[in-house]
Design a protein around this motif. Structure first.
Motif, PDB file in Angstrom:
ATOM      1  N   VAL A  93       0.835  -1.206   0.000  1.00 43.12           N
ATOM      2  CA  VAL A  93       0.000   0.000   0.000  1.00 43.12           C
ATOM      3  C   VAL A  93       0.867   1.253   0.000  1.00 43.12           C
ATOM      4  N   PHE A  94       1.868   1.282   0.886  1.00 46.54           N
ATOM      5  CA  PHE A  94       2.745   2.444   0.953  1.00 46.54           C
ATOM      6  C   PHE A  94       3.509   2.644  -0.355  1.00 46.54           C
ATOM      7  N   GLY A  95       4.050   1.560  -0.911  1.00 43.78           N
ATOM      8  CA  GLY A  95       4.847   1.667  -2.126  1.00 43.78           C
ATOM      9  C   GLY A  95       4.053   2.196  -3.304  1.00 43.78           C
ATOM     10  N   VAL A  96       2.841   1.684  -3.471  1.00 43.70           N
ATOM     11  CA  VAL A  96       2.005   2.150  -4.579  1.00 43.70           C
ATOM     12  C   VAL A  96       1.625   3.612  -4.391  1.00 43.70           C
ATOM     13  N   ALA A  97       1.240   3.993  -3.158  1.00 43.24           N
ATOM     14  CA  ALA A  97       0.856   5.379  -2.899  1.00 43.24           C
ATOM     15  C   ALA A  97       2.030   6.326  -3.114  1.00 43.24           C
ATOM     16  N   ALA A  98       3.203   5.954  -2.597  1.00 44.77           N
ATOM     17  CA  ALA A  98       4.379   6.814  -2.742  1.00 44.77           C
ATOM     18  C   ALA A  98       4.804   6.932  -4.201  1.00 44.77           C
ATOM     19  N   ALA A  99       4.823   5.819  -4.925  1.00 41.39           N
ATOM     20  CA  ALA A  99       5.223   5.851  -6.330  1.00 41.39           C
ATOM     21  C   ALA A  99       4.245   6.660  -7.166  1.00 41.39           C
ATOM     22  N   TRP A 100       2.967   6.510  -6.904  1.00 45.46           N
ATOM     23  CA  TRP A 100       1.942   7.257  -7.646  1.00 45.46           C
ATOM     24  C   TRP A 100       2.109   8.755  -7.397  1.00 45.46           C
ATOM     25  N   ALA A 101       2.326   9.136  -6.145  1.00 46.78           N
ATOM     26  CA  ALA A 101       2.481  10.553  -5.826  1.00 46.78           C
ATOM     27  C   ALA A 101       3.741  11.131  -6.459  1.00 46.78           C
ATOM     28  N   ILE A 102       4.852  10.391  -6.371  1.00 50.73           N
ATOM     29  CA  ILE A 102       6.127  10.904  -6.877  1.00 50.73           C
ATOM     30  C   ILE A 102       6.150  10.965  -8.397  1.00 50.73           C
ATOM     31  N   ALA A 103       5.612   9.947  -9.055  1.00 50.84           N
ATOM     32  CA  ALA A 103       5.702   9.868 -10.514  1.00 50.84           C
ATOM     33  C   ALA A 103       4.644  10.696 -11.232  1.00 50.84           C
ATOM     34  N   ILE A 185       2.254  10.809 -17.868  1.00 49.54           N
ATOM     35  CA  ILE A 185       0.882  11.022 -17.385  1.00 49.54           C
ATOM     36  C   ILE A 185      -0.117  11.191 -18.529  1.00 49.54           C
ATOM     37  N   GLU A 186       0.306  10.871 -19.772  1.00 45.68           N
ATOM     38  CA  GLU A 186      -0.584  11.086 -20.904  1.00 45.68           C
ATOM     39  C   GLU A 186      -1.854  10.245 -20.816  1.00 45.68           C
ATOM     40  N   GLN A 187      -1.713   8.977 -20.423  1.00 41.62           N
ATOM     41  CA  GLN A 187      -2.886   8.115 -20.353  1.00 41.62           C
ATOM     42  C   GLN A 187      -3.847   8.572 -19.258  1.00 41.62           C
ATOM     43  N   GLU A 188      -3.305   9.001 -18.108  1.00 44.98           N
ATOM     44  CA  GLU A 188      -4.169   9.509 -17.045  1.00 44.98           C
ATOM     45  C   GLU A 188      -4.890  10.777 -17.492  1.00 44.98           C
ATOM     46  N   MET A 201      -9.152   6.094 -12.718  1.00 44.25           N
ATOM     47  CA  MET A 201      -7.853   6.199 -13.392  1.00 44.25           C
ATOM     48  C   MET A 201      -6.847   5.235 -12.781  1.00 44.25           C
ATOM     49  N   PHE A 202      -6.849   5.138 -11.444  1.00 44.58           N
ATOM     50  CA  PHE A 202      -5.870   4.277 -10.784  1.00 44.58           C
ATOM     51  C   PHE A 202      -6.121   2.812 -11.118  1.00 44.58           C
ATOM     52  N   TRP A 203      -7.367   2.345 -10.985  1.00 46.51           N
ATOM     53  CA  TRP A 203      -7.667   0.925 -11.152  1.00 46.51           C
ATOM     54  C   TRP A 203      -7.660   0.487 -12.610  1.00 46.51           C
ATOM     55  N   ARG A 204      -8.019   1.369 -13.535  1.00 47.91           N
ATOM     56  CA  ARG A 204      -8.174   0.965 -14.930  1.00 47.91           C
ATOM     57  C   ARG A 204      -7.049   1.433 -15.848  1.00 47.91           C
ATOM     58  N   VAL A 205      -6.252   2.381 -15.392  1.00 49.45           N
ATOM     59  CA  VAL A 205      -5.170   2.900 -16.240  1.00 49.45           C
ATOM     60  C   VAL A 205      -3.806   2.674 -15.583  1.00 49.45           C
ATOM     61  N   THR A 206      -3.615   3.246 -14.401  1.00 52.47           N
ATOM     62  CA  THR A 206      -2.302   3.209 -13.765  1.00 52.47           C
ATOM     63  C   THR A 206      -1.910   1.799 -13.326  1.00 52.47           C
ATOM     64  N   LEU A 207      -2.775   1.146 -12.559  1.00 58.95           N
ATOM     65  CA  LEU A 207      -2.424  -0.159 -11.996  1.00 58.95           C
ATOM     66  C   LEU A 207      -2.190  -1.226 -13.064  1.00 58.95           C
ATOM     67  N   PRO A 208      -3.036  -1.357 -14.093  1.00 62.84           N
ATOM     68  CA  PRO A 208      -2.738  -2.372 -15.127  1.00 62.84           C
ATOM     69  C   PRO A 208      -1.395  -2.158 -15.823  1.00 62.84           C
ATOM     70  N   ASN A 209      -0.949  -0.919 -15.921  1.00 68.15           N
ATOM     71  CA  ASN A 209       0.316  -0.636 -16.601  1.00 68.15           C
ATOM     72  C   ASN A 209       1.538  -0.999 -15.767  1.00 68.15           C
ATOM     73  N   VAL A 210       1.361  -1.163 -14.468  1.00 68.43           N
ATOM     74  CA  VAL A 210       2.519  -1.426 -13.594  1.00 68.43           C
ATOM     75  C   VAL A 210       2.371  -2.746 -12.837  1.00 68.43           C
ATOM     76  N   LYS A 211       1.434  -3.590 -13.236  1.00 68.32           N
ATOM     77  CA  LYS A 211       1.131  -4.777 -12.436  1.00 68.32           C
ATOM     78  C   LYS A 211       2.322  -5.722 -12.326  1.00 68.32           C
ATOM     79  N   TRP A 212       3.109  -5.868 -13.398  1.00 59.75           N
ATOM     80  CA  TRP A 212       4.238  -6.801 -13.336  1.00 59.75           C
ATOM     81  C   TRP A 212       5.378  -6.232 -12.501  1.00 59.75           C
ATOM     82  N   ALA A 213       5.625  -4.942 -12.606  1.00 59.98           N
ATOM     83  CA  ALA A 213       6.635  -4.312 -11.752  1.00 59.98           C
ATOM     84  C   ALA A 213       6.193  -4.355 -10.294  1.00 59.98           C
TER      85      ALA A 213
END
Length: 299
Positions: A93-103, A185-188, A201-213
């Motif tokens: 939870v922390f990693g996803v929140a921090a990465a989303w905020a920073i990136a 951030i073009e897709q968002e 945006m998070f569940w349908r755009v951001t998360l699917p793009n980073v699921k393997w990482a």
């Protein structure tokens, strides 16, 4: 015949020759480097790994099983799994929140947050454990309050979980941040124009793009959580059957000359490490494919 279209003959010292000479080694150099690499891996990786399994099964399957199902060993295994089961989701939870905020956003304190994420990489785990003892121990800053309210942090499961969380929280964030920054951030923005909300945006755009990482980071985080020794050793108190994780249990029984028991539990950790390496390799390949696909799409 139009000779203008013919390539110019290569001359000695030309740029292509210099590049080829600089990047091509003699066969004996390549063989020597490969031999050195294989020798190093054999001496420091393969031989110790084989030794662990050999010593674990040297006295037979019955002795091995007896060492695994021994009450203190079972308690150590359960505590290790419990600490990982709590710390990994928290770091997820922390990693996803921090990465989303920073990136994805610009804000004051961004560089400070990046520095804090890297803090466990630069601070010794033993120092982290001592800090928790200083804060939550009986003689610590909040020790008297915990005593009055019968709350146990240090030398108990909560302290082990806290120490595990501290040493593992950079892994998920550090795997996601470079990928999210590369994706932009073009897709968002397109999803926002189409009327999507923040969670959509998070569940349908951001998360699917980073699921393997994300899965890659979780695997590394889990491996570190189960194998952590330094910080957990300081806050655990080494209470047999209560606060010993698998690494601590291995140290205790080895120091008591119970070599078969020590190597039996060590073989479980080694097996978990091998499984982690296989999963890491498979996910790493998917991440590389995703990065290539993102690169080709941007081009």
């Amino acid at each position: 015949m139009n000779t203008a279209t013919l390539p110019a003959p290569a001359v000695a010292g030309s740029a292509p020759h210099r590049i080829r000479d600089a990047t091509t080694e003699a066969p004996w150099v390549r063989v020597l480097l490969i031999a050195l690499a294989l020798g190093f891996m054999t001496l420091f990786l393969f031989v110790p790994l084989i030794t662990v399994f050999y010593e674990a099964f040297k006295k037979g399957w019955d002795v091995y099983l007896a060492a695994i199902v021994e009450p203190d060993a079972l308690s150590a295994i359960k505590l290790t799994l419990l600490a990982a089961a709590i710390s990994v989701p928290l770091n997820l939870v922390f990693g996803v929140a921090a990465a989303w905020a920073i990136a994805k956003f610009e804000f004051h304190g961004k560089n400070l947050l990046l520095t804090l994420i890297d803090l466990p990489f630069s601070v010794s785990p033993v120092i982290a454990g001592l800090i928790y003892v200083l804060v939550f121990g009986l003689q610590g800053w909040f020790g008297s309050w915990f005593i009055d309210n019968d709350v146990k942090i240090i030398f108990a499961v909560p302290g082990i979980v806290l120490a595990t969380v501290f040493v593992t929280f950079p892994f998920v964030a550090r795997e996601l941040i470079p990928l999210m920054q590369a994706q932009g951030i073009e897709q968002e923005e397109a999803a926002r124009v189409l009327g999507a909300g923040g969670w959509q945006m998070f569940w349908r755009v951001t998360l699917p793009n980073v699921k393997w990482a994300l899965l890659y980071g979780v695997i590394l985080c889990n491996a570190r959580a189960m194998g952590e020794f330094g910080a957990v050793s300081v806050v655990s108190g080494h209470i047999r059957g209560q606060t010993n994780t698998m690494p601590l249990h291995i140290e205790i029984v080895y120091n008591e000359y119970q070599f078969a028991a020590a190597f039996a539990v060590a073989s479980l950790l080694a097996l978990l490490a091998l499984v982690t390496l296989v999963l890491k390799y498979l996910v790493e390949q998917r991440v590389k494919k995703q990065l290539r696909a993102d690169h080709d799409r941007h081009e």
